[in-house]
Design an enzyme around this catalytic site. Structure first.
Site, PDB file in Angstrom:
ATOM      1  N   THR A  19       7.063   7.411  -0.927  1.00 16.54           N
ATOM      2  CA  THR A  19       8.098   6.570  -1.957  1.00 16.54           C
ATOM      3  C   THR A  19       8.662   5.582  -1.398  1.00 16.54           C
ATOM      4  O   THR A  19       9.982   5.821  -0.185  1.00 16.54           O
ATOM      5  CB  THR A  19       9.216   8.046  -2.264  1.00 16.54           C
ATOM      6  OG1 THR A  19       8.760   8.657  -2.915  1.00 16.54           O
ATOM      7  CG2 THR A  19       9.720   7.421  -2.943  1.00 16.54           C
ATOM      8  N   LYS A  43       6.887   5.474  -9.880  1.00 16.50           N
ATOM      9  CA  LYS A  43       7.864   6.509  -8.466  1.00 16.50           C
ATOM     10  C   LYS A  43       8.631   6.625  -8.762  1.00 16.50           C
ATOM     11  O   LYS A  43       9.598   7.512  -8.505  1.00 16.50           O
ATOM     12  CB  LYS A  43       7.015   6.874  -6.979  1.00 16.50           C
ATOM     13  CG  LYS A  43       7.454   7.568  -6.402  1.00 16.50           C
ATOM     14  CD  LYS A  43       7.510   9.645  -6.752  1.00 16.50           C
ATOM     15  CE  LYS A  43       7.881   9.969  -6.371  1.00 16.50           C
ATOM     16  NZ  LYS A  43       7.373  10.305  -4.664  1.00 16.50           N
ATOM     17  N   LYS A  81      17.467   8.500   0.200  1.00 16.35           N
ATOM     18  CA  LYS A  81      17.040   7.123  -0.282  1.00 16.35           C
ATOM     19  C   LYS A  81      16.717   6.614  -1.099  1.00 16.35           C
ATOM     20  O   LYS A  81      16.562   6.163  -1.731  1.00 16.35           O
ATOM     21  CB  LYS A  81      15.918   7.232   1.030  1.00 16.35           C
ATOM     22  CG  LYS A  81      14.621   6.462   0.763  1.00 16.35           C
ATOM     23  CD  LYS A  81      13.366   7.725   1.900  1.00 16.35           C
ATOM     24  CE  LYS A  81      12.169   8.297   1.224  1.00 16.35           C
ATOM     25  NZ  LYS A  81      11.012   7.471   0.562  1.00 16.35           N
TER      26      LYS A  81
END
Length: 291
Positions: free
Chosen positions: A95, A171, A239
Site C-alpha cells: 500500500t 486501494k 500510515k
C-alpha cells in the site's frame, strides 16, 4: 518453471509466497527476519542474502514491503532492479501513495522492465487462503502476463486501469473505508462499555444486524480482548489513513470522517501502542471516556 523473487516476508508476504510455491512457482525470497527466511525454506522456497540475489534471473519481482520508501530502497538502493533481467516484471503489491507508485513505475520503465501496480486487500486471512482482492493497473499485455501469478495469491483480480497509480488510488479508497469502519466499531463498543453492557452480547447482536460490517465481525472480537493477537498493527492504519488524507489534499476532497479516524489511530500510536493490533484503536476511546 517461472521464478519469482519475493521481497517482504511479513504476516501477509510469507503466506503469499507459500501459496505461490503451492502452485509450482519457484520462489526466491528476502526479508530482514531470519525466522521468515527459515519459514520460506521449510515451505520449499529459497531464502537469499539480499534482494539483488533474489532478483537475479527472476521472471517477476514482487514487492510486499511496508511502504514506498522501502520499495524504492529495494529496487534502487539494494540493486534489485539492476539485477533483474530486462524481460522481467516488477509487481508492487504494498500500500503506497499513488504519486509514489507513479514515480517508482517511471524508474522501472526507464530501466527497460515492465511494472504492475497491484495492491491487495483481504488481510492476513486473505493472504493465507489465497483469496486476496487485487487491484491491478498496467497496460493489457502486462496485466495478462502477470495473471497466472496473481491468480495463485488472489481470488478477486480486477484491472482497474492502464496506468501506474490507479491501482494505488483504488486501494486508498479501500483503506479509507477500512480505517473508518474499525474506528467507528471501536466507538460503538466504547459506548457499550461506558454504560455497562456486556461487549460479547453486543458483538453478537451487531454482527447479525444491519449495523454489521466485515471489519466489525473481524476486529470486534479482538476489541473486547485486552491484548489480542496482532494481525495488522495500529501503525499500519496511521500510515494508510495518512495516504488517504494526502490524496484528499492533492485532489481537494474533504474527508472529515477519515481525518477523525486517523486522529484516533494516531492517539493510540502516540501513547506507545503503535505495534498493537489495529483493533486496539479502541484504547483511544477508553482513554477519552475514562477521563
Amino acid at each position: 518453471m517461472t521464478t519469482i523473487a519475493f521481497i517482504g516476508l511479513g504476516s501477509m508476504g510469507l503466506p503469499m509466497a507459500k501459496n505461490l510455491l503451492a502452485q509450482d512457482f519457484a520462489v526466491r525470497g528476502f526479508d530482514l527476519s531470519p525466522r521468515a527466511l527459515e519459514s520460506l525454506a521449510k515451505a520449499g522456497g529459497t531464502p537469499t542474502a539480499s534482494a539483488a540475489e533474489a532478483a537475479n534471473g527472476a521472471d517477476f519481482l514482487i514487492l510486499m514491503v511496508v511502504n514506498a520508501v522501502q520499495a524504492e530502497s529495494v529496487l534502487i538502493g539494494d540493486g534489485a532492479l539492476a539485477a533483474l533481467p530486462k524481460t522481467a516484471m516488477v509487481v508492487l503489491m504494498a500500500t503506497c501513495p499513488p504519486g509514489s507508485v507513479e514515480t517508482i513505475a517511471a524508474k522501472v520503465a526507464q530501466s527497460g522492465r515492465r511494472f504492475l501496480d497491484a495492491p491487495v486487500s483481504g488481510g492476513v486471512v486473505g493472504a493465507v487462503e489465497a483469496s486476496l482482492t487485487i487491484m491491478a493497473a498496467a497496460p493489457a499485455d502486462t496485466f495478462t502476463a502477470a495473471l497466472p501469478v496473481l491468480s495463485a495469491i488472489g481470488k478477486k483480480i480486477f484491472k482497474v486501469g492502464d496506468h501506474a497509480g490507479q491501482g494505488a488510488m483504488v486501494k486508498t479508497v479501500n483503506q479509507l473505508l477500512c480505517g473508518v469502519h474499525i474506528a467507528v466499531a471501536a466507538e460503538a463498543f466504547s459506548l457499550a462499555g461506558k454504560v455497562g453492557l456486556d461487549p460479547a452480547v453486543v458483538l453478537e447482536i451487531l454482527s447479525g444486524s444491519s449495523a454489521s460490517s466485515w471489519m466489525l465481525k473481524d476486529r470486534g472480537p479482538r476489541m473486547i480482548e485486552e491484548d489480542p493477537e496482532i494481525t495488522s498493527a495500529v501503525d499500519i492504519f496511521v500510515k494508510d489513513l495518512g495516504i488517504v488524507m494526502e490524496a484528499g489534499r492533492q485532489n481537494k476532497a474533504a474527508l472529515p470522517l477519515a481525518a477523525t479516524a486517523h486522529q484516533m489511530f494516531l492517539a493510540v500510536s502516540g501513547r506507545g501502542d503503535g505495534k498493537a493490533d489495529d483493533s486496539q484503536v479502541i484504547r483511544a476511546y477508553h482513554a477519552l471516556n475514562r477521563a
